[in-house]
Design a protein around this motif. Sequence first.
Motif, PDB file in Angstrom:
ATOM      1  N   VAL A 165      54.336  74.040  55.636  1.00  0.00           N
ATOM      2  CA  VAL A 165      54.741  74.894  56.845  1.00  0.00           C
ATOM      3  C   VAL A 165      54.765  76.290  56.387  1.00  0.00           C
ATOM      4  N   PRO A 166      53.943  76.924  56.408  1.00  0.00           N
ATOM      5  CA  PRO A 166      53.882  78.641  55.939  1.00  0.00           C
ATOM      6  C   PRO A 166      54.797  79.271  57.162  1.00  0.00           C
ATOM      7  N   MET A 167      55.034  80.476  56.653  1.00  0.00           N
ATOM      8  CA  MET A 167      55.919  81.251  57.668  1.00  0.00           C
ATOM      9  C   MET A 167      55.329  81.481  58.976  1.00  0.00           C
ATOM     10  N   ALA A 168      54.177  81.661  59.356  1.00  0.00           N
ATOM     11  CA  ALA A 168      53.346  81.631  60.548  1.00  0.00           C
ATOM     12  C   ALA A 168      53.625  80.682  61.479  1.00  0.00           C
ATOM     13  N   MET A 169      53.975  79.380  60.719  1.00  0.00           N
ATOM     14  CA  MET A 169      54.359  78.075  61.570  1.00  0.00           C
ATOM     15  C   MET A 169      55.581  77.979  62.084  1.00  0.00           C
ATOM     16  N   VAL A 170      56.250  78.909  61.764  1.00  0.00           N
ATOM     17  CA  VAL A 170      57.949  78.789  62.407  1.00  0.00           C
ATOM     18  C   VAL A 170      57.802  80.224  63.344  1.00  0.00           C
ATOM     19  N   GLU A 171      58.047  79.854  64.921  1.00  0.00           N
ATOM     20  CA  GLU A 171      58.196  80.841  65.786  1.00  0.00           C
ATOM     21  C   GLU A 171      59.498  81.737  65.741  1.00  0.00           C
ATOM     22  N   ALA A 172      59.309  82.753  66.248  1.00  0.00           N
ATOM     23  CA  ALA A 172      60.386  83.420  66.051  1.00  0.00           C
ATOM     24  C   ALA A 172      61.327  83.549  67.327  1.00  0.00           C
ATOM     25  N   GLY A 173      62.621  83.377  67.051  1.00  0.00           N
ATOM     26  CA  GLY A 173      63.602  83.239  68.270  1.00  0.00           C
ATOM     27  C   GLY A 173      63.607  82.027  69.008  1.00  0.00           C
ATOM     28  N   THR A 174      62.864  80.979  68.845  1.00  0.00           N
ATOM     29  CA  THR A 174      62.758  79.728  69.701  1.00  0.00           C
ATOM     30  C   THR A 174      63.394  78.600  68.972  1.00  0.00           C
ATOM     31  N   GLY A 175      63.594  78.651  67.554  1.00  0.00           N
ATOM     32  CA  GLY A 175      63.881  77.183  66.967  1.00  0.00           C
ATOM     33  C   GLY A 175      62.713  76.200  67.109  1.00  0.00           C
ATOM     34  N   ARG A 176      61.524  76.830  67.103  1.00  0.00           N
ATOM     35  CA  ARG A 176      60.570  75.628  66.884  1.00  0.00           C
ATOM     36  C   ARG A 176      59.632  75.814  65.576  1.00  0.00           C
ATOM     37  N   GLY A 221      64.219  86.396  64.210  1.00  0.00           N
ATOM     38  CA  GLY A 221      64.896  84.824  64.404  1.00  0.00           C
ATOM     39  C   GLY A 221      64.160  83.816  63.929  1.00  0.00           C
ATOM     40  N   LYS A 222      63.463  83.873  62.614  1.00  0.00           N
ATOM     41  CA  LYS A 222      62.646  82.713  62.104  1.00  0.00           C
ATOM     42  C   LYS A 222      63.782  81.860  61.475  1.00  0.00           C
ATOM     43  N   ILE A 223      64.190  81.250  62.159  1.00  0.00           N
ATOM     44  CA  ILE A 223      65.465  80.302  61.643  1.00  0.00           C
ATOM     45  C   ILE A 223      65.125  78.797  62.411  1.00  0.00           C
ATOM     46  N   VAL A 224      65.033  77.777  61.886  1.00  0.00           N
ATOM     47  CA  VAL A 224      64.685  76.509  62.594  1.00  0.00           C
ATOM     48  C   VAL A 224      65.301  75.265  61.920  1.00  0.00           C
ATOM     49  N   GLN A 225      65.278  74.262  62.659  1.00  0.00           N
ATOM     50  CA  GLN A 225      65.644  72.923  62.120  1.00  0.00           C
ATOM     51  C   GLN A 225      64.431  72.355  61.894  1.00  0.00           C
ATOM     52  N   ALA A 226      64.369  71.896  60.526  1.00  0.00           N
ATOM     53  CA  ALA A 226      62.950  71.035  60.233  1.00  0.00           C
ATOM     54  C   ALA A 226      62.824  69.647  61.097  1.00  0.00           C
ATOM     55  N   GLN A 227      61.967  69.580  61.817  1.00  0.00           N
ATOM     56  CA  GLN A 227      61.670  68.217  62.587  1.00  0.00           C
ATOM     57  C   GLN A 227      60.323  67.662  62.806  1.00  0.00           C
ATOM     58  N   ALA A 228      60.007  66.646  62.848  1.00  0.00           N
ATOM     59  CA  ALA A 228      58.756  65.994  63.084  1.00  0.00           C
ATOM     60  C   ALA A 228      57.849  66.334  61.933  1.00  0.00           C
ATOM     61  N   LEU A 229      58.286  66.089  60.729  1.00  0.00           N
ATOM     62  CA  LEU A 229      57.711  66.472  59.360  1.00  0.00           C
ATOM     63  C   LEU A 229      56.919  65.063  58.838  1.00  0.00           C
ATOM     64  N   ALA A 230      55.733  65.353  58.558  1.00  0.00           N
ATOM     65  CA  ALA A 230      54.820  64.262  57.886  1.00  0.00           C
ATOM     66  C   ALA A 230      55.722  63.618  56.696  1.00  0.00           C
ATOM     67  N   GLY A 231      55.853  62.254  56.896  1.00  0.00           N
ATOM     68  CA  GLY A 231      56.553  61.679  55.899  1.00  0.00           C
ATOM     69  C   GLY A 231      58.051  62.075  55.801  1.00  0.00           C
ATOM     70  N   GLY A 232      58.789  63.050  56.590  1.00  0.00           N
ATOM     71  CA  GLY A 232      60.222  63.553  56.700  1.00  0.00           C
ATOM     72  C   GLY A 232      60.191  64.490  55.756  1.00  0.00           C
TER      73      GLY A 232
END
Length: 392
Positions: free
Chosen positions: A53-64, A101-112
């Motif tokens: 998960v590089p920074m570009a994979m985290v959406e700004a302000g959406t929690g996704r 707002g690139k702040i997120v709960q990590a979910q649906a990770l491969a192998g957790g």
Amino acid sequence: MTLGLSAAAGDGAEGASGELPAGWVRATVAELCDVNPRGFDEEPEDDELISQVPMAMVEAGTGRLDASMQVRYGDFKRKSLTRFQENDVLFAKITPCMENGKIVQAQALAGGRALGSTEFHVLRSRGAVLPEYLMHYLMQRSVRMVAEQHMSGAVGQRRVPRPYLESLEIPVPPLEEQLRIVAEVGRQVAHIEAGERAVSLAVERAVDLHASIADGAIEQLSDAPVVKLESVLREPLRNGVSAKATNSGAGIRTLTLTAVTRDDFSDQFTKITGADPKKAKNLWLEDQDIFIQRSNSAELVGTSAIYRGAENWAIYPDLLIRVRVQRDQSLPDYVALVLRTSRVLFYLRQNARGLSGSMPKIDQATIENVEFPLPSLPRQKEAIDLDSSLAV
């Protein structure tokens, strides 16, 4: 899109006196979480696939986040990457990602588990705070504004220090109340997202309508010679410059991306920025400049608009590309009309590139290679007039 938790908490939230409701406590992030834990609770095998998960994979302000990219752990375990696992909270520490707002709960990770950018702080709850509650609290604009004031480092590389984040106090209700608050935030966000989808659909339909009208005006010119856009340019294509808005009101007036969102230039979308005058000297607007969105959402990337107004009134941002044409060969209004056609929009969007989860981008070479019929100037004027009549 992020909502303040106080709104979701209702009357049970902290009052104006600063007192907490019964059962609530104040606790620091360090008391609630392991901050930047050294690794996973359970180390993967070398052959296991985990998310990257590089920074570009985290959406700004959406929690996704987008956790679809997978790597073999053994190939990456010796690299300097941040380790995190399912339900950890990621907090982007570097500017401007934190402010955005690139702040997120990590979910649906491969192998957790996952490897990510070194610009993430990782917060692993010890159980007294729900990760989603913590994420929503930290994503509040008021929290991020205070965190920005505590950043350290050189301009452009400023970061939220770990000690500040560890010492940050947050109000913590009982777990049952946290669940209720998180559910209410989820309901409110769902309403907002539904509204955003409706607006996006309306914009997409408006762009398609403009394109179909432009198609009708260009269809009559099938017998004209076909050229590439680069052959009628008066000067090379040029991107704008990114700059932050100033608080003092002093600086350079700069367009925002929204100025050209719907194929119609709107001069109300500007801000005063601290753009470097040396970088801005070749970016001032000129009457009949054409601007193309080189990056935006999939339904808006490639849209364009023509500016009509005074020279040197403003400059334009990095996400726009300026087109200036030789007016003895092509009328700016005609080129703007060509760029609105469904064929050209399809071509631009098909050739846009971007990482999964990030906005697609169009490069200058793609725009230079746009092909279109180029009749005589009088016939170009006829097409412009036909477009205007069809649009009525």
